[in-house]
Write an enzyme that holds these catalytic residues in place. Structure first.
Site, PDB file in Angstrom:
ATOM      1  N   TYR A 159       2.909 -12.823   5.611  1.00 45.32           N
ATOM      2  CA  TYR A 159       1.962 -12.175   4.696  1.00 45.32           C
ATOM      3  C   TYR A 159       1.709 -13.137   3.548  1.00 45.32           C
ATOM      4  O   TYR A 159       2.546 -13.273   2.657  1.00 45.32           O
ATOM      5  CB  TYR A 159       2.565 -10.854   4.213  1.00 45.32           C
ATOM      6  CG  TYR A 159       1.687 -10.005   3.306  1.00 45.32           C
ATOM      7  CD1 TYR A 159       0.343 -10.289   3.107  1.00 45.32           C
ATOM      8  CD2 TYR A 159       2.231  -8.895   2.664  1.00 45.32           C
ATOM      9  CE1 TYR A 159      -0.443  -9.489   2.285  1.00 45.32           C
ATOM     10  CE2 TYR A 159       1.456  -8.090   1.837  1.00 45.32           C
ATOM     11  CZ  TYR A 159       0.127  -8.397   1.652  1.00 45.32           C
ATOM     12  OH  TYR A 159      -0.648  -7.606   0.823  1.00 45.32           O
TER      13      TYR A 159
ATOM     14  N   VAL B 236      -4.925  -6.042   9.353  1.00 50.72           N
ATOM     15  CA  VAL B 236      -3.992  -5.212   8.599  1.00 50.72           C
ATOM     16  C   VAL B 236      -4.825  -4.519   7.533  1.00 50.72           C
ATOM     17  O   VAL B 236      -5.211  -5.108   6.544  1.00 50.72           O
ATOM     18  CB  VAL B 236      -2.851  -6.038   7.996  1.00 50.72           C
ATOM     19  CG1 VAL B 236      -1.929  -5.145   7.173  1.00 50.72           C
ATOM     20  CG2 VAL B 236      -2.058  -6.731   9.103  1.00 50.72           C
TER      21      VAL B 236
ATOM     22  N   LYS C   1      -0.848 -12.492   8.260  1.00 47.40           N
ATOM     23  CA  LYS C   1      -1.822 -11.695   7.529  1.00 47.40           C
ATOM     24  C   LYS C   1      -2.271 -12.530   6.338  1.00 47.40           C
ATOM     25  O   LYS C   1      -1.499 -12.763   5.407  1.00 47.40           O
ATOM     26  CB  LYS C   1      -1.206 -10.379   7.059  1.00 47.40           C
ATOM     27  CG  LYS C   1      -2.141  -9.541   6.192  1.00 47.40           C
ATOM     28  CD  LYS C   1      -1.422  -8.382   5.526  1.00 47.40           C
ATOM     29  CE  LYS C   1      -2.392  -7.640   4.589  1.00 47.40           C
ATOM     30  NZ  LYS C   1      -1.713  -6.590   3.801  1.00 47.40           N
TER      31      LYS C   1
ATOM     32  N   THR D 252       0.830  -1.200   0.000  1.00 49.30           N
ATOM     33  CA  THR D 252       0.000   0.000   0.000  1.00 49.30           C
ATOM     34  C   THR D 252       0.866   1.252   0.000  1.00 49.30           C
ATOM     35  O   THR D 252       0.462   2.300  -0.508  1.00 49.30           O
ATOM     36  CB  THR D 252      -0.945   0.006   1.212  1.00 49.30           C
ATOM     37  OG1 THR D 252      -1.681  -1.227   1.238  1.00 49.30           O
ATOM     38  CG2 THR D 252      -1.937   1.156   1.152  1.00 49.30           C
TER      39      THR D 252
END
Length: 300
Positions: free
Chosen positions: A134, A203, A162, A46
């Site tokens: 992740y 998250v 995540k 992001t």
């Protein structure tokens, strides 16, 4: 490390010349902290790490640590296509003062699960910091499956995952088979399902747009166990989440949302391009509608 609450993978603000605008980024960081989020992720997708130089990424770590100044934890995204660079980012994150690391598979190389496990172990050894795994196979091309997790889940620094695969069955599997690894919501459009299954954190890219509402959503589900209220939050956020997850313009939509909240995110970096006028108008309408619904819900 207890990984609980809203952890925002913050945007990176750029000026019109394409440089990191640290004055504008201070406003982004302050907005998050003042809105009550529980931690920040610096250098995530992001934040457009893939479009930044190594010098910029390291500078951003140092700036974040100095400016956040212990107000809340910050987590360093240490991922890179070149595995050896990821190990260097991990060591640099430790040196900069990060509280933890976000670790994904290196994109494009497509390691098998044993190779991926060894990559994660090397990152762990390079920094000796808590690790949030992740899992995002749509981005990396590989999944952190059972063979990988069986090799690393019991390591002391593997604290959370995540989960961004979009496969709801993974929520069940991780909860039941790997209780030693804290489950964190990573698919924006499945957050309620994560919370129902016991996830203690999110998250949350949406928090770049609606930080207070995302905190309230977390509190309703995790602290109050009021899933009926959580469903109302989910219903209000769902149209925005659909744009984030399905439009193919994730960062552009997040940055537009941040701009609508009074921040100055600036442009996206190449190869991404700005939204056209039609899509920008559509996303603006969806975000403004959600903002009104969320305000009403938090006031009720």
């Amino acid at each position: 490390m207890k990984f609980q609450g809203i952890y925002t993978p913050v945007i990176t603000t750029f000026d019109q010349a394409g440089n990191i605008d640290y004055t504008a980024w201070k406003q982004v960081l302050d907005k998050q902290i003042e809105s009550g989020v529980h931690g920040l992720i610096i250098g995530g997708s992001t934040g457009e790490f893939y479009g930044m130089t190594k010098a910029e990424r390291l500078e951003q770590f140092a700036f974040a640590n100095e400016y956040i100044a212990g107000r809340i934890p910050w987590i360093a995204g240490v991922n890179d296509m070149l595995a050896t660079e990821a190990y260097q980012y991990a060591a640099a994150a430790k040196a900069a003062g990060a509280d933890a690391m976000l670790v994904a598979a290196p994109p494009y190389s497509l390691p098998d699960e044993q190779e991926l496990a060894q990559h994660i172990i090397r990152i762990d050894e390079a920094a000796d910091l808590p690790i949030i795994l992740y899992n995002y196979p749509d981005r990396t091309g590989v999944e952190m499956g059972t063979q990988c997790l069986d090799l690393i889940a019991d390591r002391p620094n593997i604290v959370a995952i995540k989960e961004s695969s979009g496969d709801v069955n993974r929520i069940h599997q991780l909860t039941l088979d790997y209780p030693q690894v804290q489950l964190s919501a990573g698919a924006e459009d499945q957050v309620l399902e994560f919370f129902v299954w016991g996830a203690q954190s999110w998250v949350c890219a949406c928090a770049n747009i609606f930080p207070r509402a995302c905190v309230a959503f977390y509190e309703a589900c995790v602290l109050e166990k009021d899933f009926a209220k959580g469903q109302k939050f989910m219903a209000a956020l769902m149209p925005v989440m659909e744009y984030l997850e399905q439009s193919g313009k994730f960062v552009q939509c997040v940055k537009l949302g941040a701009k609508l909240q009074g921040l100055t995110p600036g442009p996206v970096r190449l190869p991404m391009l700005e939204l056209d006028d039609e899509m920008s108008a559509q996303v603006t309408t969806v975000i403004q509608t959600a903002a009104q619904q969320l305000e009403e819900l938090m006031a009720s």
